[in-house]
Scaffold this active site. Structure first.
Site, PDB file in Angstrom:
ATOM      1  N   SER A 246       0.848  -1.193   0.000  1.00 11.16           N
ATOM      2  CA  SER A 246       0.000   0.000   0.000  1.00 11.16           C
ATOM      3  C   SER A 246       0.881   1.240   0.000  1.00 11.16           C
ATOM      4  O   SER A 246       2.019   1.209   0.503  1.00 11.16           O
ATOM      5  CB  SER A 246      -0.905   0.022   1.243  1.00 11.16           C
ATOM      6  OG  SER A 246      -1.546   1.282   1.390  1.00 11.16           O
TER       7      SER A 246
ATOM      8  N   TYR B 242      -0.780  -0.396  10.437  1.00 10.94           N
ATOM      9  CA  TYR B 242      -0.960  -0.681   9.016  1.00 10.94           C
ATOM     10  C   TYR B 242       0.241  -0.189   8.216  1.00 10.94           C
ATOM     11  O   TYR B 242       0.802  -0.924   7.392  1.00 10.94           O
ATOM     12  CB  TYR B 242      -2.238  -0.016   8.525  1.00 10.94           C
ATOM     13  CG  TYR B 242      -2.602  -0.326   7.093  1.00 10.94           C
ATOM     14  CD1 TYR B 242      -3.054  -1.591   6.733  1.00 10.94           C
ATOM     15  CD2 TYR B 242      -2.509   0.647   6.095  1.00 10.94           C
ATOM     16  CE1 TYR B 242      -3.396  -1.887   5.432  1.00 10.94           C
ATOM     17  CE2 TYR B 242      -2.849   0.363   4.786  1.00 10.94           C
ATOM     18  CZ  TYR B 242      -3.298  -0.900   4.451  1.00 10.94           C
ATOM     19  OH  TYR B 242      -3.625  -1.184   3.154  1.00 10.94           O
TER      20      TYR B 242
END
Length: 253
Positions: free
Chosen positions: A141, A154
């Site tokens: 990501s 994350y």
């Protein structure tokens, strides 16, 4: 046993029960690939098989179980033929806040978003090296470019996945095994539907899967989409802390 098309072969996609993994499985099956799809939810995989007209083969799996990953790779190759392309897409996001630091949440994110990727590479790379060919795409990501507010766990897990892919890609050069890293921005999926903050340049999942499939068949190491948003985040990553930290504080607000 199903024999893969010699000009393409078998593709294995994890995290295929929903979102971009599911859409990619449908696209690649429609384009002639034999698709092995893995996720924890067996019913969702059966629905995927049905929606693909039987062209997607379900292999239920919890990717955080390394032994199960190795067994699944063995089973896929025994039943469908060699895995020519693997897309390690399984992952999740859980908000992590400085006002309520929960180590167990960080462990869960690291186990799924990073360590499960390493287990996948451990299962796939030796087989591909023995054959002298194969490609593995690790879905990370843009959040892995830099630590973002409310996303400490994350961002850290995705940064680890990016760094590991970069390292192994360099080591595997010349072996016939190639690695790619996929760094999407915001995509319309059940996961992002839970977000309560603005998501700039949110991309429909169908368009994202199209971009991903095109990137998988290219020679690019990094696959990014939507392009403009990802380049903005890349520029943000390059800023010195004296400029970046005020921007991060504004993101928090």
């Amino acid at each position: 046993m199903v024999t893969p098309a010699p000009e393409q072969g078998c593709v294995w996609i994890t995290g295929a029960s929903s979102g971009i993994g599911r859409e990619l499985a449908l696209r690649m099956a429609a384009h002639g690939w034999i698709v092995a799809a893995s996720a924890r939810r067996e019913q969702a995989l059966e629905e995927l098989r049905h929606d693909s007209g039987g062209a997607v083969y379900p292999y239920p799996l919890d990717v955080t179980d390394g032994e199960a990953q190795r067994a699944t790779v063995e089973r896929i190759e025994a039943e469908l033929g060699p895995i020519a392309l693997a897309v390690l897409n399984a992952g999740t996001h859980i908000e992590t806040l400085a006002t309520d630091i929960q180590p167990d949440v960080h462990r869960k994110l690291i186990e799924l978003n990073y360590l499960a990727v390493i287990d996948g590479l451990a299962a796939l790379v030796p087989r591909m090296r023995e054959r002298g060919q194969g490609r593995i795409a690790v879905v990370a990501s843009v959040a892995g470019y830099r630590g973002l507010p409310s996303a400490a766990g994350y961002s850290a897990s995705k940064a680890a996945a990016i760094a590991a892919t970069e390292s192994y890609a360099a080591e595997l050069a010349g072996t016939g095994v190639s690695l790619q890293v996929v760094n999407p921005g915001f995509i319309e999926t059940p996961l992002t539907a839970r977000n309560t903050f603005p998501m700039p340049m949110l991309m429909p999942v169908e368009k994202a899967a199209e971009k991903l499939e095109k990137g998988l068949l290219s020679r690019r190491f990094e696959i990014v989409f939507p392009a403009l948003f990802c380049w903005i985040v890349k520029l943000y990553r390059c800023l010195p802390y004296i400029l970046a930290m005020p921007i991060a504080r504004r993101m928090r607000r």
